[in-house]
Design a protein around this motif. Structure first.
Motif, PDB file in Angstrom:
ATOM      1  N   VAL A 142       0.864  -1.205   0.000  1.00  0.00           N
ATOM      2  CA  VAL A 142       0.000   0.000   0.000  1.00  0.00           C
ATOM      3  C   VAL A 142       0.890   1.241   0.000  1.00  0.00           C
ATOM      4  O   VAL A 142       0.694   2.183  -0.778  1.00  0.00           O
ATOM      5  CB  VAL A 142      -0.960   0.006   1.221  1.00  0.00           C
ATOM      6  N   THR A 196       1.007   3.661  -3.296  1.00  0.00           N
ATOM      7  CA  THR A 196       0.399   4.998  -3.132  1.00  0.00           C
ATOM      8  C   THR A 196       1.474   6.091  -3.132  1.00  0.00           C
ATOM      9  O   THR A 196       1.249   7.173  -3.652  1.00  0.00           O
ATOM     10  CB  THR A 196      -0.459   5.095  -1.852  1.00  0.00           C
ATOM     11  N   GLY A 204     -10.692   6.096  -6.706  1.00  0.00           N
ATOM     12  CA  GLY A 204     -10.315   6.491  -5.353  1.00  0.00           C
ATOM     13  C   GLY A 204      -9.244   5.577  -4.768  1.00  0.00           C
ATOM     14  O   GLY A 204      -9.128   4.410  -5.129  1.00  0.00           O
ATOM     15  N   MET A 205      -8.476   6.160  -3.843  1.00  0.00           N
ATOM     16  CA  MET A 205      -7.410   5.401  -3.180  1.00  0.00           C
ATOM     17  C   MET A 205      -7.975   4.236  -2.371  1.00  0.00           C
ATOM     18  O   MET A 205      -7.297   3.259  -2.124  1.00  0.00           O
ATOM     19  CB  MET A 205      -6.609   6.319  -2.256  1.00  0.00           C
ATOM     20  N   TYR A 206      -9.251   4.374  -1.949  1.00  0.00           N
ATOM     21  CA  TYR A 206      -9.862   3.301  -1.170  1.00  0.00           C
ATOM     22  C   TYR A 206      -9.932   2.020  -1.990  1.00  0.00           C
ATOM     23  O   TYR A 206      -9.792   0.930  -1.468  1.00  0.00           O
ATOM     24  CB  TYR A 206     -11.253   3.715  -0.660  1.00  0.00           C
ATOM     25  N   GLU A 260      -6.446   0.508  -1.886  1.00  0.00           N
ATOM     26  CA  GLU A 260      -6.206  -0.120  -0.579  1.00  0.00           C
ATOM     27  C   GLU A 260      -7.006  -1.414  -0.419  1.00  0.00           C
ATOM     28  O   GLU A 260      -6.474  -2.425   0.033  1.00  0.00           O
ATOM     29  CB  GLU A 260      -6.581   0.855   0.544  1.00  0.00           C
ATOM     30  N   THR A 261      -8.295  -1.343  -0.816  1.00  0.00           N
ATOM     31  CA  THR A 261      -9.143  -2.532  -0.669  1.00  0.00           C
ATOM     32  C   THR A 261      -8.604  -3.679  -1.529  1.00  0.00           C
ATOM     33  O   THR A 261      -8.551  -4.828  -1.081  1.00  0.00           O
ATOM     34  CB  THR A 261     -10.607  -2.201  -1.037  1.00  0.00           C
ATOM     35  N   LEU A 275      -5.656  -5.271   0.082  1.00  0.00           N
ATOM     36  CA  LEU A 275      -5.975  -5.996   1.328  1.00  0.00           C
ATOM     37  C   LEU A 275      -6.541  -7.396   1.070  1.00  0.00           C
ATOM     38  O   LEU A 275      -6.534  -8.254   1.943  1.00  0.00           O
ATOM     39  CB  LEU A 275      -7.001  -5.204   2.140  1.00  0.00           C
ATOM     40  N   TYR A 298     -15.082  12.626  -1.680  1.00  0.00           N
ATOM     41  CA  TYR A 298     -13.830  11.991  -1.236  1.00  0.00           C
ATOM     42  C   TYR A 298     -13.668  12.116   0.285  1.00  0.00           C
ATOM     43  O   TYR A 298     -13.136  11.225   0.933  1.00  0.00           O
ATOM     44  CB  TYR A 298     -12.624  12.592  -1.960  1.00  0.00           C
ATOM     45  N   LYS A 305     -13.774   5.501   5.823  1.00  0.00           N
ATOM     46  CA  LYS A 305     -12.667   4.540   5.847  1.00  0.00           C
ATOM     47  C   LYS A 305     -11.857   4.652   7.141  1.00  0.00           C
ATOM     48  O   LYS A 305     -11.449   3.651   7.706  1.00  0.00           O
ATOM     49  CB  LYS A 305     -11.769   4.793   4.630  1.00  0.00           C
ATOM     50  N   THR A 343      -6.118   7.514   1.547  1.00  0.00           N
ATOM     51  CA  THR A 343      -7.490   8.017   1.340  1.00  0.00           C
ATOM     52  C   THR A 343      -7.618   9.450   1.850  1.00  0.00           C
ATOM     53  O   THR A 343      -8.245  10.296   1.201  1.00  0.00           O
ATOM     54  CB  THR A 343      -8.500   7.115   2.080  1.00  0.00           C
ATOM     55  N   GLN A 365      -5.732  11.820  -0.471  1.00  0.00           N
ATOM     56  CA  GLN A 365      -6.486  12.103  -1.697  1.00  0.00           C
ATOM     57  C   GLN A 365      -7.602  13.119  -1.419  1.00  0.00           C
ATOM     58  O   GLN A 365      -7.802  14.059  -2.197  1.00  0.00           O
ATOM     59  CB  GLN A 365      -7.077  10.805  -2.245  1.00  0.00           C
TER      60      GLN A 365
END
Lengths: 340, 210
Positions: A209, A213, A275-277, A280-281, A284, B67, B74, B126, B129
């Motif tokens: 991660v 990122t 999105g960065m989520y 990350e998801t 994981l 966001y 999150k 997150t 961003q």
């Protein structure tokens, strides 16, 4: 042959596992309309002890978050209380993650002079750090010095680098290194391949991660190299070489590893400016898969670790659901955030 | 000595002074008209960009908010607050630019002295961003404020200039022109009277001499 104490511990954790919310419960909560409905649905569960309904009836996500974190911490430390010998040392080291997170939060605030805000609720017995001294520190250097009599004393070695790069990421990664060194050492003593693999995968996930990122954020590769945590399943040399290469090369360097597909998806998400989520998801996933498979080995010690990971995931999922409800985040986006 | 309706002595000296005054006022009016045109052009330029900036800002804010909601979900309230505490409050510098004497603000440096718009320190991707998206929105918001303040100030000045031009054109200049005409007429009348007086005196003197 397994010792009676080990059988006792695993059996107790089996009992504790029943209290974890299953996937259907999480999905049901995700579909709830309001925070009050969520609180009502949680009343027949273990969370009932921690959730209080104010007379006004209005519930805030931040209050529920504090309750979820409190329950998560108590679940961890209950396991440490029933664990024994080397496994107790290992679980204690593993549970230091909350203390580490709290120290990081204090350091971040000291860096800017902002208020520390909310910390993960830990009682004096659940931490080796004097948070009173830490909170009273005037700056980062003083905060780090206040840790000199704890396991985090080596953090002082990173102060020069912190001053050079002017970022707390240096100190945070050092905290992680100290934490995972202790956890890996504890895992090695247990001589349990599954536990070592689980911890190794957690470190790898953290590293991947960070690498992916940071690449996207175009952070100085020298700094990125310094942030790598050792003791993962991926060798340090491999990670260092990845820190110097591009995203495409990271993807090809991981072919044949359990992370190959996840990294591919993460790089694709980055390419599509998602999105960065999502990144990350995706990253994981391999670890979650490993936790699920360890959960099936229900008569062995790794089951205990899986239970702890699941407890942490549950808290994160509940926090995500309540925050999403309060902020009116769409259900589809919430589903992407949930760790299921 | 005769006087006009505006109680000004109808003398050649006054006429000369009024003519000079009229010339000066005409020049002033021309300059004010030029200023008015320039301000109108400037306001048009800003108005053209304002609707685009507003649209972009609204879109950017909606995007940033989405966001931010994701980051809150999150990381939780405490997690995101902690990530946010790793960054100093954003800062910006302003300077002033003069458009025909109207001072309008210009935002020169959004990151501030300490380069606080640098989010390297934010540990969670997150949150980082969301912070970047919010920074972009704030930049757009400040740009919009800059344009809106400029439009407001230029519009006020334009209104005042227009009022001045109108007052000169419709009140001051016609009044002075009328005054000049009155004085000219009176002086002409006086001249004619003087001429007849002289003529009459000459004929009286001549008839007595015979």
């Amino acid at each position: 042959m397994r010792s009676p104490r080990s059988v006792y511990l695993v059996t107790r954790v089996h009992g504790l596992r029943i209290h974890l919310l299953d996937l259907d419960d999480i999905q049901l909560l995700a579909k709830a309309g309001t925070l009050e409905q969520i609180a009502d649905k949680l009343m027949p569960t273990e969370y009932a002890k921690d959730i209080s309904r104010p007379s006004s009836g209005k519930i805030y996500a931040s209050e529920l978050e504090a309750a979820f974190l409190k329950r998560m911490v108590s679940r961890f430390f209950f396991v440490t209380s029933i664990a024994y010998k080397d496994f107790k040392s290992f679980v204690l080291a593993y549970a230091r993650r909350f203390e580490v997170e709290n120290i990081k939060r204090v350091i971040r605030a000291k860096h800017t002079g902002e208020g520390v805000g909310q910390l993960i609720p830990l009682s004096a017995e659940q931490t080796s750090v004097n948070f009173k001294d830490l909170l009273e520190a005037k700056d980062v250097a003083e905060a780090v010095r206040s840790l000199s009599k704890t396991a985090y004393a080596p953090l002082a070695e990173s102060l020069n680098m912190y001053n050079e790069y002017k970022t707390t990421l240096v100190l945070e990664s050092h905290m992680d290194k100290i934490y995972y060194d202790a956890v890996s050492l504890g895992a090695k003593k247990l001589k349990d391949r599954d536990i070592t693999r689980l911890i190794g995968m957690e470190i790898d996930t953290k590293n991947l991660v960070m690498l992916i990122t940071m690449k996207d954020r175009k952070i100085n590769p020298k700094l990125v190299e310094h942030l790598i945590i050792k003791n993962g399943r991926l060798s340090e040399e491999r990670l260092v070489s990845m820190s110097r290469s591009g995203l495409g090369e990271i993807e090809s360097a991981l072919k044949g590893t359990p992370y190959s597909e996840a990294v591919g998806k993460a790089v694709e998400a980055l390419g599509k400016k998602m999105g960065m989520y999502k990144v990350e998801t995706s990253l994981l996933r391999p670890m979650l898969k490993e936790v699920k498979s360890t959960m099936n080995k229900s008569l062995h010690l790794p089951f205990v670790i899986s239970y702890l990971v699941k407890s942490e995931m549950e808290a994160k999922n509940l926090i995500a659901i309540t925050m999403a409800k309060q902020l009116k985040l769409s259900v589809s986006l919430l589903q992407d955030i949930l760790l299921v | 000595m005769a006087a006009t309706s505006d109680r000004v002595s109808a003398t050649s000296g006054v006429l000369l002074r009024l003519r000079k005054q009229l010339e000066f006022i005409q020049n002033g009016k021309d300059i004010l008209e030029m200023k008015r045109d320039h301000l109108a052009a400037e306001i048009n330029k800003y108005l053209q960009t304002l609707s685009t900036i507003r649209e972009e800002t609204e879109k950017s804010l909606a995007d940033a908010y989405e966001y931010l909601k994701i980051a809150y979900s999150k990381l939780g309230y405490s997690g995101l607050s902690s990530s946010a505490s790793s960054v100093s409050p954003l800062d910006f510098k302003t300077s002033m630019r003069s458009v025909m004497g109207v001072e309008i603000p210009v935002i020169t440096d959004f990151s501030g002295e300490s380069g606080t718009a640098d989010f390297t320190n934010v540990p969670e991707p997150t949150a980082q961003q969301a912070a970047e998206k919010l920074r972009l929105s704030l930049e757009k918001l400040l740009k919009m404020a800059e344009v809106e303040v400029s439009v407001e100030r230029i519009a006020t000045e334009l209104m005042m200039t227009n009022r001045k031009v109108n007052s000169l054109e419709n009140t001051v200049i016609p009044r002075i022109t009328r005054l000049i005409t009155d004085i000219e007429e009176q002086l002409e009348e006086e001249d004619l009277e003087e001429f007849f007086k002289a003529k009459k005196m000459r004929s009286t003197i001549r008839s007595k001499g015979r």
